[in-house]
Design a protein around this motif. Sequence first.
Motif, PDB file in Angstrom:
ATOM      1  N   ASP A 102     -14.537  -4.081   5.658  1.00  0.00           N
ATOM      2  CA  ASP A 102     -14.602  -3.816   4.224  1.00  0.00           C
ATOM      3  C   ASP A 102     -15.327  -2.490   4.026  1.00  0.00           C
ATOM      4  N   GLY A 157      -4.949   3.413   5.667  1.00  0.00           N
ATOM      5  CA  GLY A 157      -3.525   3.321   5.326  1.00  0.00           C
ATOM      6  C   GLY A 157      -2.661   3.780   6.474  1.00  0.00           C
ATOM      7  N   SER A 189      -0.567   8.576  -0.079  1.00  0.00           N
ATOM      8  CA  SER A 189      -0.750   9.364  -1.310  1.00  0.00           C
ATOM      9  C   SER A 189       0.177  10.580  -1.336  1.00  0.00           C
ATOM     10  N   TYR A 229      -2.391   9.314   7.613  1.00  0.00           N
ATOM     11  CA  TYR A 229      -2.047  10.722   7.327  1.00  0.00           C
ATOM     12  C   TYR A 229      -3.263  11.520   6.832  1.00  0.00           C
ATOM     13  N   VAL A 243     -12.135   3.492   7.805  1.00  0.00           N
ATOM     14  CA  VAL A 243     -12.220   2.038   7.684  1.00  0.00           C
ATOM     15  C   VAL A 243     -11.026   1.529   6.880  1.00  0.00           C
ATOM     16  N   ILE A 253     -12.543   5.832   3.613  1.00  0.00           N
ATOM     17  CA  ILE A 253     -12.302   4.417   3.303  1.00  0.00           C
ATOM     18  C   ILE A 253     -10.850   4.274   2.873  1.00  0.00           C
ATOM     19  N   GLN A 258       0.842  -1.193   0.000  1.00  0.00           N
ATOM     20  CA  GLN A 258       0.000   0.000   0.000  1.00  0.00           C
ATOM     21  C   GLN A 258       0.877   1.243   0.000  1.00  0.00           C
ATOM     22  N   THR A 259       0.278   2.407  -0.287  1.00  0.00           N
ATOM     23  CA  THR A 259       1.056   3.649  -0.336  1.00  0.00           C
ATOM     24  C   THR A 259       0.340   4.787   0.381  1.00  0.00           C
TER      25      THR A 259
HETATM   26  N1  SAH Z   1      -5.197   7.485   2.851  1.00  0.00           N
HETATM   27  C1  SAH Z   1      -4.081   6.593   2.967  1.00  0.00           C
HETATM   28  C2  SAH Z   1      -3.828   5.923   1.649  1.00  0.00           C
HETATM   29  C3  SAH Z   1      -3.700   4.467   1.818  1.00  0.00           C
HETATM   30  S1  SAH Z   1      -3.650   3.486   0.362  1.00  0.00           S
HETATM   31  C4  SAH Z   1      -2.871   7.309   3.513  1.00  0.00           C
HETATM   32  O1  SAH Z   1      -2.899   8.552   3.606  1.00  0.00           O
HETATM   33  O2  SAH Z   1      -1.902   6.670   3.900  1.00  0.00           O
HETATM   34  C5  SAH Z   1      -5.279   2.807   0.336  1.00  0.00           C
HETATM   35  C6  SAH Z   1      -5.680   1.996   1.535  1.00  0.00           C
HETATM   36  O3  SAH Z   1      -6.988   1.460   1.261  1.00  0.00           O
HETATM   37  C7  SAH Z   1      -4.795   0.783   1.811  1.00  0.00           C
HETATM   38  O4  SAH Z   1      -4.338   0.859   3.145  1.00  0.00           O
HETATM   39  C8  SAH Z   1      -5.722  -0.420   1.608  1.00  0.00           C
HETATM   40  O5  SAH Z   1      -5.468  -1.497   2.482  1.00  0.00           O
HETATM   41  C9  SAH Z   1      -7.079   0.203   1.884  1.00  0.00           C
HETATM   42  N2  SAH Z   1      -8.225  -0.511   1.332  1.00  0.00           N
HETATM   43  C10 SAH Z   1      -8.353  -1.102   0.117  1.00  0.00           C
HETATM   44  N3  SAH Z   1      -9.585  -1.638  -0.019  1.00  0.00           N
HETATM   45  C11 SAH Z   1     -10.258  -1.381   1.132  1.00  0.00           C
HETATM   46  C12 SAH Z   1     -11.568  -1.669   1.613  1.00  0.00           C
HETATM   47  N4  SAH Z   1     -12.478  -2.348   0.891  1.00  0.00           N
HETATM   48  N5  SAH Z   1     -11.899  -1.255   2.853  1.00  0.00           N
HETATM   49  C13 SAH Z   1     -11.031  -0.574   3.614  1.00  0.00           C
HETATM   50  N6  SAH Z   1      -9.774  -0.264   3.224  1.00  0.00           N
HETATM   51  C14 SAH Z   1      -9.391  -0.656   1.989  1.00  0.00           C
END
Ligand code: SAH
Length: 214
Positions: free
Chosen positions: A134, A88, A62, A91, A106, A85, A59-60
């Motif tokens: 989820d 991650g 953004s 942040y 979530v 949603i 994962q990253t």
């Molecule tokens: N906003 C985060 C970006 C994380 S990347 C940040 O600032 O760090 C996207 C994230 O969405 C990942 O951690 C991944 O595990 C999560 N993700 C993907 N599908 C998902 C789902 N159905 N429900 C919850 N999280 C989900």
Amino acid sequence: MSEYYRTRERMVNTQLIPRGIRDQRVIDAMRKVPRHIFVEEALAGQAYSDNPLPIGYKQTISQPYIVALMTELLMLKKTDKVLEIGTGSGYQTAILAELADWVYSVERINELVIKARKNLDQLKYYNVAIKLSDGTLGLREEAPFDAIMVTAGSPTIPEPLVEQLKVGGLMVIPVGDEFSQTLYRIIRTEDWYEKEDHGGCRFVKLIGSHGWSY
Ligand code: SAH
């Protein structure tokens, strides 16, 4: 003033303002939240650079500009209840927590939930609840929301998220294939929703029952 404060100031002045981020509250939040806390120590020196960074588990976190743009599009008020949603690193959650009353976030990967909670506690963001679940199903028990932010790329707009948005509420979501997406702002209406195109972007996959299956 810490070394990182000056680096954040540079990030705002070179990456955000020149690309059109205008909302002063968003700019102030981006100036305030210590992004380097949300990445591995070895990457802290790159925390304010103009790109996404790995946070483990494929994962990253953004790119700063995308975080600012998505936040600005939600036009948050200090009284708002927000659903995010894809916690991650936490942040983006912290930026939302600066601007809203309460943030429900979530995440589907337990290790990331634990890390994000630790970082947000350390920075005293107590108006955030993180849930392992989820996110494509939303968070029915806390709905409806004033605003929803999805920080992973979805093949379609998940219906439960539209349902859980208040009429007049806004949702920001990247929709497309696994390689590139369009950033949409959804406006919930009495009838269902309207959508606006806010340009191309690239996110990791939204995996769940109303997203990608793997
Ligand atoms: N906003 C985060 C970006 C994380 S990347 C940040 O600032 O760090 C996207 C994230 O969405 C990942 O951690 C991944 O595990 C999560 N993700 C993907 N599908 C998902 C789902 N159905 N429900 C919850 N999280 C989900």
